[in-house]
Design a protein around this motif. Sequence first.
Motif, PDB file in Angstrom:
ATOM      1  N   THR A 151       0.223 -11.101   3.393  1.00  0.00           N
ATOM      2  CA  THR A 151      -0.106 -10.841   4.940  1.00  0.00           C
ATOM      3  C   THR A 151       1.055 -11.701   5.866  1.00  0.00           C
ATOM      4  O   THR A 151       1.391 -11.161   6.609  1.00  0.00           O
ATOM      5  CB  THR A 151      -1.406 -11.306   5.402  1.00  0.00           C
ATOM      6  OG1 THR A 151      -2.189 -10.713   4.547  1.00  0.00           O
ATOM      7  CG2 THR A 151      -1.759 -10.962   6.667  1.00  0.00           C
ATOM      8  N   THR A 154       4.518  -9.856   5.600  1.00  0.00           N
ATOM      9  CA  THR A 154       4.526  -8.655   6.117  1.00  0.00           C
ATOM     10  C   THR A 154       4.229  -8.793   7.833  1.00  0.00           C
ATOM     11  O   THR A 154       5.047  -7.987   8.474  1.00  0.00           O
ATOM     12  CB  THR A 154       3.548  -7.422   5.802  1.00  0.00           C
ATOM     13  OG1 THR A 154       2.323  -8.039   5.570  1.00  0.00           O
ATOM     14  CG2 THR A 154       3.803  -7.100   4.254  1.00  0.00           C
ATOM     15  N   ALA A 272      -0.896  -1.426  12.001  1.00  0.00           N
ATOM     16  CA  ALA A 272      -0.460  -0.504  10.928  1.00  0.00           C
ATOM     17  C   ALA A 272       0.649  -0.871  10.088  1.00  0.00           C
ATOM     18  O   ALA A 272       0.783  -0.848   8.883  1.00  0.00           O
ATOM     19  CB  ALA A 272      -0.137   0.806  11.709  1.00  0.00           C
ATOM     20  N   GLU A 275      -0.928  -4.481   7.304  1.00  0.00           N
ATOM     21  CA  GLU A 275      -2.012  -4.676   6.485  1.00  0.00           C
ATOM     22  C   GLU A 275      -1.706  -3.831   5.186  1.00  0.00           C
ATOM     23  O   GLU A 275      -1.924  -4.342   4.109  1.00  0.00           O
ATOM     24  CB  GLU A 275      -3.062  -4.177   7.031  1.00  0.00           C
ATOM     25  CG  GLU A 275      -3.918  -5.343   7.957  1.00  0.00           C
ATOM     26  CD  GLU A 275      -5.051  -5.996   7.121  1.00  0.00           C
ATOM     27  OE1 GLU A 275      -5.157  -7.417   7.365  1.00  0.00           O
ATOM     28  OE2 GLU A 275      -5.618  -5.627   6.222  1.00  0.00           O
ATOM     29  N   THR A 276      -1.412  -2.527   5.439  1.00  0.00           N
ATOM     30  CA  THR A 276      -1.100  -1.393   4.283  1.00  0.00           C
ATOM     31  C   THR A 276      -0.261  -2.135   3.278  1.00  0.00           C
ATOM     32  O   THR A 276      -0.374  -2.156   2.070  1.00  0.00           O
ATOM     33  CB  THR A 276      -0.594  -0.238   4.964  1.00  0.00           C
ATOM     34  OG1 THR A 276       0.477  -0.613   5.978  1.00  0.00           O
ATOM     35  CG2 THR A 276      -1.702   0.491   5.524  1.00  0.00           C
ATOM     36  N   THR A 277       1.028  -2.745   3.960  1.00  0.00           N
ATOM     37  CA  THR A 277       2.032  -3.151   3.203  1.00  0.00           C
ATOM     38  C   THR A 277       1.699  -4.250   2.514  1.00  0.00           C
ATOM     39  O   THR A 277       2.075  -4.583   0.958  1.00  0.00           O
ATOM     40  CB  THR A 277       3.454  -3.392   3.969  1.00  0.00           C
ATOM     41  OG1 THR A 277       3.477  -2.260   4.961  1.00  0.00           O
ATOM     42  CG2 THR A 277       4.478  -3.429   3.130  1.00  0.00           C
ATOM     43  N   GLY A 279      -1.341  -5.227   1.530  1.00  0.00           N
ATOM     44  CA  GLY A 279      -2.119  -4.684   0.415  1.00  0.00           C
ATOM     45  C   GLY A 279      -1.349  -4.365  -0.682  1.00  0.00           C
ATOM     46  O   GLY A 279      -1.643  -4.609  -1.806  1.00  0.00           O
ATOM     47  N   LEU A 280      -0.516  -3.253  -0.451  1.00  0.00           N
ATOM     48  CA  LEU A 280       0.418  -2.723  -1.528  1.00  0.00           C
ATOM     49  C   LEU A 280       1.282  -3.796  -2.442  1.00  0.00           C
ATOM     50  O   LEU A 280       0.901  -3.930  -3.562  1.00  0.00           O
ATOM     51  CB  LEU A 280       1.421  -1.828  -0.751  1.00  0.00           C
ATOM     52  CG  LEU A 280       2.701  -1.474  -1.816  1.00  0.00           C
ATOM     53  CD1 LEU A 280       2.268  -0.640  -2.993  1.00  0.00           C
ATOM     54  CD2 LEU A 280       3.667  -0.737  -1.160  1.00  0.00           C
ATOM     55  N   LEU A 333       0.661   2.528  -5.180  1.00  0.00           N
ATOM     56  CA  LEU A 333      -0.144   3.093  -3.957  1.00  0.00           C
ATOM     57  C   LEU A 333      -0.936   4.277  -4.600  1.00  0.00           C
ATOM     58  O   LEU A 333      -2.072   4.632  -3.978  1.00  0.00           O
ATOM     59  CB  LEU A 333       1.050   3.902  -3.209  1.00  0.00           C
ATOM     60  CG  LEU A 333       1.510   2.719  -2.182  1.00  0.00           C
ATOM     61  CD1 LEU A 333       2.286   3.446  -0.872  1.00  0.00           C
ATOM     62  CD2 LEU A 333       0.489   2.228  -1.192  1.00  0.00           C
ATOM     63  N   PRO A 337      -4.578   3.169  -3.213  1.00  0.00           N
ATOM     64  CA  PRO A 337      -3.730   3.392  -1.938  1.00  0.00           C
ATOM     65  C   PRO A 337      -4.428   2.381  -0.774  1.00  0.00           C
ATOM     66  O   PRO A 337      -5.587   2.333  -0.816  1.00  0.00           O
ATOM     67  CB  PRO A 337      -4.142   4.905  -1.537  1.00  0.00           C
ATOM     68  CG  PRO A 337      -5.283   5.063  -2.780  1.00  0.00           C
ATOM     69  CD  PRO A 337      -5.262   4.391  -3.809  1.00  0.00           C
ATOM     70  N   THR A 338      -3.476   1.842  -0.223  1.00  0.00           N
ATOM     71  CA  THR A 338      -4.021   0.598   0.869  1.00  0.00           C
ATOM     72  C   THR A 338      -4.611   1.272   2.209  1.00  0.00           C
ATOM     73  O   THR A 338      -5.122   0.556   2.958  1.00  0.00           O
ATOM     74  CB  THR A 338      -3.170  -0.370   1.082  1.00  0.00           C
ATOM     75  OG1 THR A 338      -1.638   0.264   1.057  1.00  0.00           O
ATOM     76  CG2 THR A 338      -2.884  -1.395  -0.273  1.00  0.00           C
ATOM     77  N   ALA A 339      -4.177   2.507   2.597  1.00  0.00           N
ATOM     78  CA  ALA A 339      -5.128   3.286   3.271  1.00  0.00           C
ATOM     79  C   ALA A 339      -5.638   4.327   2.857  1.00  0.00           C
ATOM     80  O   ALA A 339      -5.175   5.526   2.540  1.00  0.00           O
ATOM     81  CB  ALA A 339      -3.958   4.071   4.242  1.00  0.00           C
TER      82      ALA A 339
END
Length: 373
Positions: A151, A154, A272, A275-277, A279-280, A333, A337-339
Motif C-alpha cells: 500500500t 502504490t 483507484a 488499492e487495486t495495484t 492488492g495485486l 489478476l 481480481p482485486t476489483a
Amino acid sequence: MSEPQTFARIPEPPETFLLGHLLTLSAETPVQDMWRLARELGPIFRMELRGRVLIVLSGYDLVNEVCDETRFDKSIRGGLRLVRRFGGDGLFTSKTEEPNWSKAHNILLPNFSQRAMESYHAVMLDIADQLAVKWSRLNFGEEIDVARDMTSLTVDTIGLSGFDYRFNSFYHDKEHPFVGAMADALAITMDELRDVPMESLLSTRRDRQLQDDIRTMNETVDRLIKDRRASGEDHSAKSDLLSCMLHGVDKKTGEPLDDVNIRHQIITFLIAGHETTSGLLSFAIYALLNNPEVLAKASAEVDRVLGPDPTTKPTYKQVNELRYITQLLKETLRLWPTAPVFGLYPLADTVIGGKYKIKKDHTITVMLPALHR
Ligand code: HEM
C-alpha cells in the motif's frame, strides 16, 4: 397472434425471515460469499437487498452479452452511489451521461499512453528503491507486513507520478492522514451497505466520522492544488495528471475541468490508483512464495534481463522485456481480481441468455473471481 413469451426463473439463495437476503453476504467476506453462491446457484442468480434487485452474473456468455455498450451501461447504484460522497463526479463514480465524465476522459486519456508511462518510470524507480532499501536492511527472520508495504509503495507511486506529492509512507510508522481517512471512509461505506432498514438513521457517530474523513481528504487535495497553482508551473514543461487537470482543455467542448471536479478526480485517482495495484502485488508475492518453481523462473528472468549486478536500475525498455513476470501478474489478476465486481444496468427492460428477463431498474453485478475460474 404470437404466444406470450415465457421466461426462465432466476435462482435465488434462501431468505431470512423479514430480512430477505440482507444477511446473505457477511461483512467480513462479501466477495467470497457471493463467489460461493455463484458455485452453488450457477452462472446467474438474483438477490433482493432493501428493495433493490441484484442480478449476479459469472457465466462467460452472459457476461459477454452484458458488456454490449449499446444495451448496458455502468451502474452508479449501491456502493458506488455512496462513494460519490467523496469521489463526487470523478471518473469512477460519474454517470456516463454526466458532462464531466467525457470531459475528464478527453483531457486525461493522454496520461495513460505508453509515452506517459515512460515519463513516470524514474519516479516509479524512486519509490521502488525506498521499498528495496527498507527490505534489504531487515535482519534475518524479521517479519514483513507485505500488504502494508505494498500500500505504501502504490500510494506513494501514484502520489509522486500523478501529483508530484510525496506521501513518504516509508519514512513514517503511522499511515498518512489521507490514507487513513480514505480507508476509513471506504470501510464505513461497506458497513452502510449492510445496514438493516432504519439503522443508518441511528448512526450519527458513523456519519460524523465520515464527515471528518471527507474533510481530511479534501484538505490534503486542496493543499495540493493550491501549492501547484502557487508554483506558477509551465504546463508545456510538466504534464503530470495534476498539471493536465489544472490546464487541460477538452477539445470537444473547449472547456477545462472546474475546481470541484478536479478535487474529485484527484481523490478518485488516489483511491483507484493504489488499492487495486497494492492488492495485486500482495497476491502475487503470496502466490510466488507458494510456488517456488515459478519464483525461480521469475528470478531467472530478472537476472537475464537486468544482468548480474544487483545495483543495476532497470530501464523502461527492460521492464517491458520482463514477459514472464507480466504473465505472472496477469495470472494473479485472473485468480484474485482485486476489483472483484463491477456493476451495470440495462438501458431498457431486456432479456439475456435468450430467457432471463432483466428490468431497467435491476442492477447487474459481474462476479469476476467466479467468471475467471
Ligand atoms: C491492478 C490494478 C487495477 C485494477 C484491477 C483496476 C480495475 C478497474 C476496473 C474493473 C474498473 C472499472 C470499474 C467499473 O466499470 O465499475 C476501473 C476503473 C477505473 N480505474 Fe482502475 N484498476 C487498476 C489500476 C488503476 C490505476 C493504477 C489507476 C490510476 C492511476 C486506475 C484508475 C481508474 C479510473 C479513473 C477508473 C474509472 C474509469 C472510467 O470509468 O472512466 N486504476 N479500474
